[in-house]
Design an enzyme around this catalytic site. Structure first.
Site, PDB file in Angstrom:
ATOM      1  N   GLY A  59      48.612  44.291  42.695  1.00 34.77           N
ATOM      2  CA  GLY A  59      48.144  43.624  40.620  1.00 34.77           C
ATOM      3  C   GLY A  59      46.643  44.084  40.679  1.00 34.77           C
ATOM      4  O   GLY A  59      46.699  44.635  39.607  1.00 34.77           O
ATOM      5  N   GLU A  60      45.825  43.766  41.672  1.00 36.43           N
ATOM      6  CA  GLU A  60      44.732  44.363  41.705  1.00 36.43           C
ATOM      7  C   GLU A  60      44.368  45.945  41.684  1.00 36.43           C
ATOM      8  O   GLU A  60      43.866  46.538  41.102  1.00 36.43           O
ATOM      9  CB  GLU A  60      43.872  43.845  42.545  1.00 36.43           C
ATOM     10  N   PHE A  61      45.519  46.386  42.706  1.00 36.08           N
ATOM     11  CA  PHE A  61      45.791  47.462  42.932  1.00 36.08           C
ATOM     12  C   PHE A  61      45.536  48.851  41.124  1.00 36.08           C
ATOM     13  O   PHE A  61      45.180  49.780  41.047  1.00 36.08           O
ATOM     14  CB  PHE A  61      46.273  48.506  43.619  1.00 36.08           C
ATOM     15  N   GLY A  64      42.476  48.897  39.515  1.00 35.19           N
ATOM     16  CA  GLY A  64      41.671  50.100  40.222  1.00 35.19           C
ATOM     17  C   GLY A  64      41.766  51.269  40.086  1.00 35.19           C
ATOM     18  O   GLY A  64      41.269  52.732  40.428  1.00 35.19           O
TER      19      GLY A  64
END
EC number: 2.4.99.12
Length: 415
Positions: A59-61, A64
């Site tokens: 999810g954070e990827f 980013g």
């Protein structure tokens, strides 16, 4: 407190090694970090400037990713190092072609942080959302390497804002800048005397908007809809279907269902809940009489973001379980959004759209039916559509605001 933190990190590593023979995720976590420094030393030999982006998981990827791709496009001479904490992020994106080096992040110990940064020599470091590691942040600050947090979001119940959270507040002091998602986060940082922050929103809006612009037609879905009213049900779980099935079975509009699990047993279970005619995507073709079916079951992956264009309404699954799935993909198409009334509150966009009247939480079948009937009134439907469309548009641009800061820090001219 630093001693206790070090003990905790050491204990975490020990427990993961202990669990690794029995737990696949723990096994991947441990195996992925074996001989990691040796691999780093062998692979990072280029003297080009290196930007390090760290994400906890998948999810954070996705948050980013817009920044990674903007950096790579604007500064092709720069090398990108991408790290993950979790196997669920690393295993899915270990072959991502926009990053030059992809590794697990070594556990946050004093020794690991010093060695990792000495080997990689980043000129700029970007941590995504919730990633705040004490020794890495401290080492980067000591070396005067800029460290920024993007798509960050803070809540008043986090340890940073507790009267006993002094140690964790010091971690934040080592960051050069915070690009936060909302005003509440910026105000919370100000309450602990951190003023180097700016509200820019969530970079996922830029990513999803890009997907929507680039996405092509799905011929079978288009033929199935055939200009009829439709609801797209994305990433649904059995808990969602238990509420949705009676609604589907009594309603005359079309439904496109993309279940979260597409194993044979999961799809068969879904089919058994439906009293109306359904067909699987993989069983359909241009020659199929799709007008004879009311439900199209998507039994493959990778097309959900493009499917929302075929719905007048969207239902997003997950909130009755571990957590609501991505609603931004649906919001980009400017449609009313429905989801369960439990685990959605950590998602800023869900709360924002509920407050504005573009999204609606539902408790059960009766509530779903009532909300749908309300939205079926033209004035309510058009208002909800306008809310989701406008909300998406006004939140675009976080990537460019972050890139402006990155350009200043990198001190190089765009290619």
């Amino acid at each position: 407190m630093e001693v206790l933190y070090s003990v905790f990190i050491g204990l975490l590593g020990f427990l993961l090694r202990l669990a690794s023979p029995f737990h696949p995720k723990a096994k991947a976590f441990v195996a992925g970090r074996k001989k990691l420094f040796k691999q780093l030393s062998a692979s990072i030999t280029d003297t080009s400037p290196l930007v390090w982006i760290h994400c906890a998981s998948l999810g954070e990827f996705e948050q980013g990713r817009p920044v990674i791709e903007a950096l790579k496009k604007e500064f092709p001479n720069i090398k990108i190092l991408l790290t993950f904490f979790s196997p669920s992020g690393y295993e899915v994106r270990k072959n991502y072609d926009k990053a030059d080096y992809i590794y697990y992040l070594p556990l946050d110990t004093r020794k690991n942080a010093a060695r990792f940064i000495a080997l990689t020599k980043p000129v700029l470091v970007i941590f995504v959302k919730y990633e705040f590691w004490h020794y890495y942040a401290k080492e980067l600050h000591a070396r005067k390497i800029p460290l920024i947090s993007i798509s960050a979001i803070f809540r008043k119940d986090q340890i940073f804002f507790h009267r006993l959270g002094g140690f964790y507040r010091k971690i934040l002091d080592n960051f050069s800048y915070f690009f936060v998602q909302n005003d509440e986060s910026r105000q919370l940082l100000q309450s602990i005397n951190i003023t180097n922050s700016k509200r820019v929103g969530d970079t996922r809006f830029d990513r999803v908007h890009q997907i929507v612009k680039q996405g092509g037609e799905i011929d079978i879905a288009k033929a199935f809809k055939n200009d009829q009213k439709a609801m797209v049900i994305g990433s649904c779980w059995p808990e969602d279907i238990e509420i949705l099935a009676p609604f589907i079975n009594e309603n005359k509009m079309k439904f496109i269902i993309a279940p979260h699990e597409i194993s044979e047993s999961s799809v068969v279970w879904l089919e058994k809940q439906l009293l109306v005619k359904s067909i699987r995507y993989t069983a359909a073709s241009q020659q199929t009489h799709l007008e004879d079916y009311q439900v199209l079951i998507i039994d493959n992956i990778g097309m959900l973001s493009r499917l929302y264009r075929y719905g007048e309404f969207a239902y997003i699954g997950g909130a009755f379980g571990k957590g609501l799935h991505n609603i931004l993909e649906a919001a980009c198409y400017g449609v009313p959004i429905l989801f369960g009334n439990k685990n959605f509150e950590k998602f800023q966009e869900a709360k924002d759209l509920i407050n504005r009247g573009g999204a609606f939480e539902i408790a059960d079948y009766t509530d779903l039916k009532a909300k749908y009937e309300m939205l079926n009134l033209p004035e309510n439907f058009l208002l909800a559509c306008e809310v989701t469309r406008q909300y998406t548009e006004e939140n675009l641009g976080a990537t460019e605001k972050i890139m402006h800061y990155c350009r200043e820090q990198l001190g190089v001219k765009p290619h």
